[in-house]
Design an enzyme around this catalytic site. Structure first.
Site: not given
Ligand SMILES: *[C@@H]1O[C@H](CO)[C@@H](O)[C@H](O)[C@H]1NC(C)=O
Ligand SMILES: *[C@@H]1O[C@H](CO)[C@@H](O)[C@H](O)[C@H]1NC(C)=O
Length: 304
Positions: A120, A221
């Site tokens: 991220e 995720e």
């Protein structure tokens, strides 16, 4: 593939992807409940608890807590595979992780199935896509036989932020998608998760063009907090809801042929709060499929 547990309207909207099921993996932290770094014996105990669910885990940094050094022998001993992470956000974290990889990957390629550079980092605006691409390429050149890619939030793939990385020839992408952090009630969580993943996947394949058949796309995720976790707007924490999301969202995604890394294997009771789409910080201590002392919270068997 049996899809009776999926929302039929949703499935109709999604193109067939693959005849084979996706692989389930789990995000695994590198600290014990008392915040000490996990040793090889701790990873071995983790793997003993997890082996009925999966034998694949992903980690976030190679050097922090000596993760690569400690987890690789445990994976070898217990028949697990590991996706190792590199934290590329800073020169120092990148160099340390890259050096750890150079030390612990060669000779262990049977255990290290992939390396992900970045978690991220585009979402956090920690690096530009160009800079991240050059770091991914540096790692790929060092390990030409290992799959190397990156993980980011689904919307950073869907909105074009990651285009330079796709155009740069990288072929392994894991998109994170949390209906929970998008403020979705449990009844709409799986639909949101599927919409997120399809948008990211479609955009990546479009940009890859002639290379699209080489792309390996997965979910990096996803998850839902269990009892003791915080609510996030309409998204209500709770073990029943987590089980619902797992059985319908995660099992459905696997049935669709997409690899899923569930966040996360074990509760991390030491963790600080995390911030979602509306800027609110919330508890991130109760996301495990297992408690911190390695007890399963619900039925993790997917219908087949
Ligand atoms: C439910 O999810 C779909 C797919 O993401 C989305 O388009 C819709 O707006 C969501 N519904 C609500 C009430 O948020
Ligand atoms: C767990 O879930 C699977 C799939 O839905 C089901 O077949 C199985 O019977 C369940 N096991 C238990 C112990 O409830």
């Amino acid at each position: 593939m049996r899809v009776t547990h999926l929302l039929p309207a949703l499935l109709a909207a999604i193109p067939a992807v693959s005849a084979s099921r996706g692989n389930l993996g789990l995000a695994l932290g590198n600290k014990n409940a008392d915040q000490s770094c996990k040793a090889t014996s701790d990873y071995e105990a983790d793997f003993d608890a997890l082996k009925g669910v999966t034998t694949l885990v992903r980690t976030y940094s190679a050097s922090d807590c000596n993760t690569a050094q400690n987890i690789v022998p445990a994976a070898k001993a217990k028949g697990f595979k590991v996706v190792l992470g590199v934290w590329p956000d800073y020169d120092q974290s990148f160099d340390q992780d890259f050096n750890a990889l150079k030390q612990y990957v060669p000779g262990n390629e049977d255990v290290v199935t992939a390396i992900t550079v970045g978690s991220e980092v585009l979402y956090r605006k920690g690096l530009t896509a160009q800079k991240l691409l050059s770091r991914i390429q540096q790692v790929q050149q060092q390990f030409p036989t290992v799959t190397v890619g990156t993980v980011d939030s689904w919307n950073k793939f869907a909105d074009g932020t990651a285009d330079p990385i796709i155009q740069g020839g990288v072929t392994y992408f894991l998109a994170n998608g949390f209906a929970y952090w998008q403020d979705q009630e449990i009844g709409n969580a799986s639909a949101t998760y599927f919409a997120d993943m399809s948008q990211a996947k479609r955009h990546i394949e479009q940009i890859a063009g002639a290379n699209a058949n080489k792309i390996r796309f997965g979910n990096g995720e996803t998850g839902w907090p269990t009892d003791g976790g915080s609510d996030y707007g309409a998204a209500k924490a709770g073990t029943k809801n987590a089980e619902k999301f797992y059985q319908s969202g995660v099992c459905g995604m696997l049935a669709w042929g997409i690899d899923v890394f569930y966040f996360e294997a074990f509760d991390e009771s030491w963790k600080p709060d995390s911030t979602g789409d509306n800027g609110q910080a919330m508890d991130e201590k109760h996301w495990g499929l297992f408690t911190a002392d390695r007890q399963p919270k619900f039925n993790m068997t997917c219908p087949n």
